[in-house]
Write a protein that holds these residues in place. Structure first.
Motif, PDB file in Angstrom:
ATOM      1  N   MET A   1      -4.132 -63.956  51.070  1.00 45.15           N
ATOM      2  CA  MET A   1      -4.626 -62.657  50.707  1.00 45.15           C
ATOM      3  C   MET A   1      -3.449 -61.737  50.381  1.00 45.15           C
ATOM      4  N   ALA A   2      -3.610 -60.920  49.367  1.00 41.97           N
ATOM      5  CA  ALA A   2      -2.540 -60.022  48.926  1.00 41.97           C
ATOM      6  C   ALA A   2      -2.323 -58.890  49.925  1.00 41.97           C
ATOM      7  N   ARG A   3      -1.104 -58.404  49.979  1.00 47.65           N
ATOM      8  CA  ARG A   3      -0.742 -57.267  50.838  1.00 47.65           C
ATOM      9  C   ARG A   3      -0.356 -56.112  49.926  1.00 47.65           C
ATOM     10  N   TYR A   4      -0.980 -54.958  50.139  1.00 43.61           N
ATOM     11  CA  TYR A   4      -0.737 -53.781  49.316  1.00 43.61           C
ATOM     12  C   TYR A   4      -0.007 -52.724  50.133  1.00 43.61           C
ATOM     13  N   GLU A   5       0.944 -52.064  49.487  1.00 39.35           N
ATOM     14  CA  GLU A   5       1.690 -50.983  50.127  1.00 39.35           C
ATOM     15  C   GLU A   5       1.681 -49.781  49.200  1.00 39.35           C
ATOM     16  N   VAL A   6       1.532 -48.615  49.792  1.00 41.86           N
ATOM     17  CA  VAL A   6       1.629 -47.360  49.060  1.00 41.86           C
ATOM     18  C   VAL A   6       2.838 -46.621  49.604  1.00 41.86           C
ATOM     19  N   HIS A   7       3.713 -46.196  48.699  1.00 41.13           N
ATOM     20  CA  HIS A   7       4.891 -45.414  49.063  1.00 41.13           C
ATOM     21  C   HIS A   7       4.789 -44.076  48.363  1.00 41.13           C
ATOM     22  N   GLY A   8       5.393 -43.049  48.941  1.00 44.92           N
ATOM     23  CA  GLY A   8       5.375 -41.723  48.329  1.00 44.92           C
ATOM     24  C   GLY A   8       6.723 -41.048  48.445  1.00 44.92           C
ATOM     25  N   THR A   9       6.930 -40.050  47.584  1.00 47.27           N
ATOM     26  CA  THR A   9       8.155 -39.270  47.618  1.00 47.27           C
ATOM     27  C   THR A   9       7.853 -37.844  47.201  1.00 47.27           C
ATOM     28  N   ALA A  10       8.629 -36.906  47.718  1.00 43.78           N
ATOM     29  CA  ALA A  10       8.494 -35.504  47.341  1.00 43.78           C
ATOM     30  C   ALA A  10       9.460 -35.149  46.223  1.00 43.78           C
ATOM     31  N   LYS A  11      10.283 -36.096  45.793  1.00 45.75           N
ATOM     32  CA  LYS A  11      11.286 -35.827  44.753  1.00 45.75           C
ATOM     33  C   LYS A  11      10.706 -36.040  43.364  1.00 45.75           C
ATOM     34  N   ALA A  12      11.068 -35.172  42.436  1.00 44.14           N
ATOM     35  CA  ALA A  12      10.574 -35.268  41.058  1.00 44.14           C
ATOM     36  C   ALA A  12      11.193 -36.450  40.314  1.00 44.14           C
ATOM     37  N   SER A  13      12.434 -36.762  40.611  1.00 42.88           N
ATOM     38  CA  SER A  13      13.136 -37.885  39.973  1.00 42.88           C
ATOM     39  C   SER A  13      13.710 -38.777  41.074  1.00 42.88           C
ATOM     40  N   PRO A  14      12.858 -39.586  41.706  1.00 40.72           N
ATOM     41  CA  PRO A  14      13.300 -40.350  42.880  1.00 40.72           C
ATOM     42  C   PRO A  14      14.189 -41.543  42.555  1.00 40.72           C
ATOM     43  N   ALA A  15      15.137 -41.784  43.448  1.00 40.89           N
ATOM     44  CA  ALA A  15      15.934 -43.012  43.428  1.00 40.89           C
ATOM     45  C   ALA A  15      15.192 -44.034  44.285  1.00 40.89           C
ATOM     46  N   GLU A  16      15.612 -45.264  44.266  1.00 39.41           N
ATOM     47  CA  GLU A  16      14.923 -46.327  45.006  1.00 39.41           C
ATOM     48  C   GLU A  16      14.821 -46.015  46.508  1.00 39.41           C
ATOM     49  N   GLY A  17      15.817 -45.399  47.080  1.00 39.14           N
ATOM     50  CA  GLY A  17      15.820 -45.107  48.509  1.00 39.14           C
ATOM     51  C   GLY A  17      15.025 -43.869  48.910  1.00 39.14           C
ATOM     52  N   ASP A  18      14.444 -43.170  47.939  1.00 43.20           N
ATOM     53  CA  ASP A  18      13.712 -41.934  48.217  1.00 43.20           C
ATOM     54  C   ASP A  18      12.243 -42.153  48.570  1.00 43.20           C
ATOM     55  N   TRP A  19      11.763 -43.391  48.499  1.00 46.36           N
ATOM     56  CA  TRP A  19      10.346 -43.694  48.738  1.00 46.36           C
ATOM     57  C   TRP A  19      10.085 -43.963  50.210  1.00 46.36           C
ATOM     58  N   ASP A  20       9.038 -43.332  50.745  1.00 44.47           N
ATOM     59  CA  ASP A  20       8.644 -43.516  52.142  1.00 44.47           C
ATOM     60  C   ASP A  20       7.305 -44.243  52.211  1.00 44.47           C
ATOM     61  N   PRO A  21       7.154 -45.198  53.122  1.00 41.88           N
ATOM     62  CA  PRO A  21       5.871 -45.910  53.242  1.00 41.88           C
ATOM     63  C   PRO A  21       4.764 -44.981  53.743  1.00 41.88           C
ATOM     64  N   ILE A  22       3.593 -45.104  53.132  1.00 44.39           N
ATOM     65  CA  ILE A  22       2.424 -44.312  53.521  1.00 44.39           C
ATOM     66  C   ILE A  22       1.347 -45.222  54.107  1.00 44.39           C
TER      67      ILE A  22
END
Length: 57
Positions: free
Chosen positions: A1-22
């Motif tokens: 079964m597939a695993r889904y993740e949602v990440h979010g950021t408050a930055k308008a132009s995010p870098a890879e490290g700017d995403w937080d798991p939701i």
């Protein structure tokens, strides 16, 4: 079964490290619903089994 993740950021132009798991789930419907919410984030993205499916929503 597939695993889904949602990440979010408050930055308008995010870098890879700017995403937080939701959310991490095996429910595709729940992940899709959460990725389209915008509360507290500027961008959200959806991953399926570690691969980016929707890069910026």
């Amino acid at each position: 079964m597939a695993r889904y993740e949602v990440h979010g950021t408050a930055k308008a132009s995010p870098a890879e490290g700017d995403w937080d798991p939701i959310l991490a789930t095996e429910d595709a419907v729940e992940a899709t619903r959460v990725v389209h919410e915008s509360e507290g984030t500027f961008w959200r993205r959806l991953l399926e089994d570690g691969q980016v499916v929707l890069p910026r929503v």
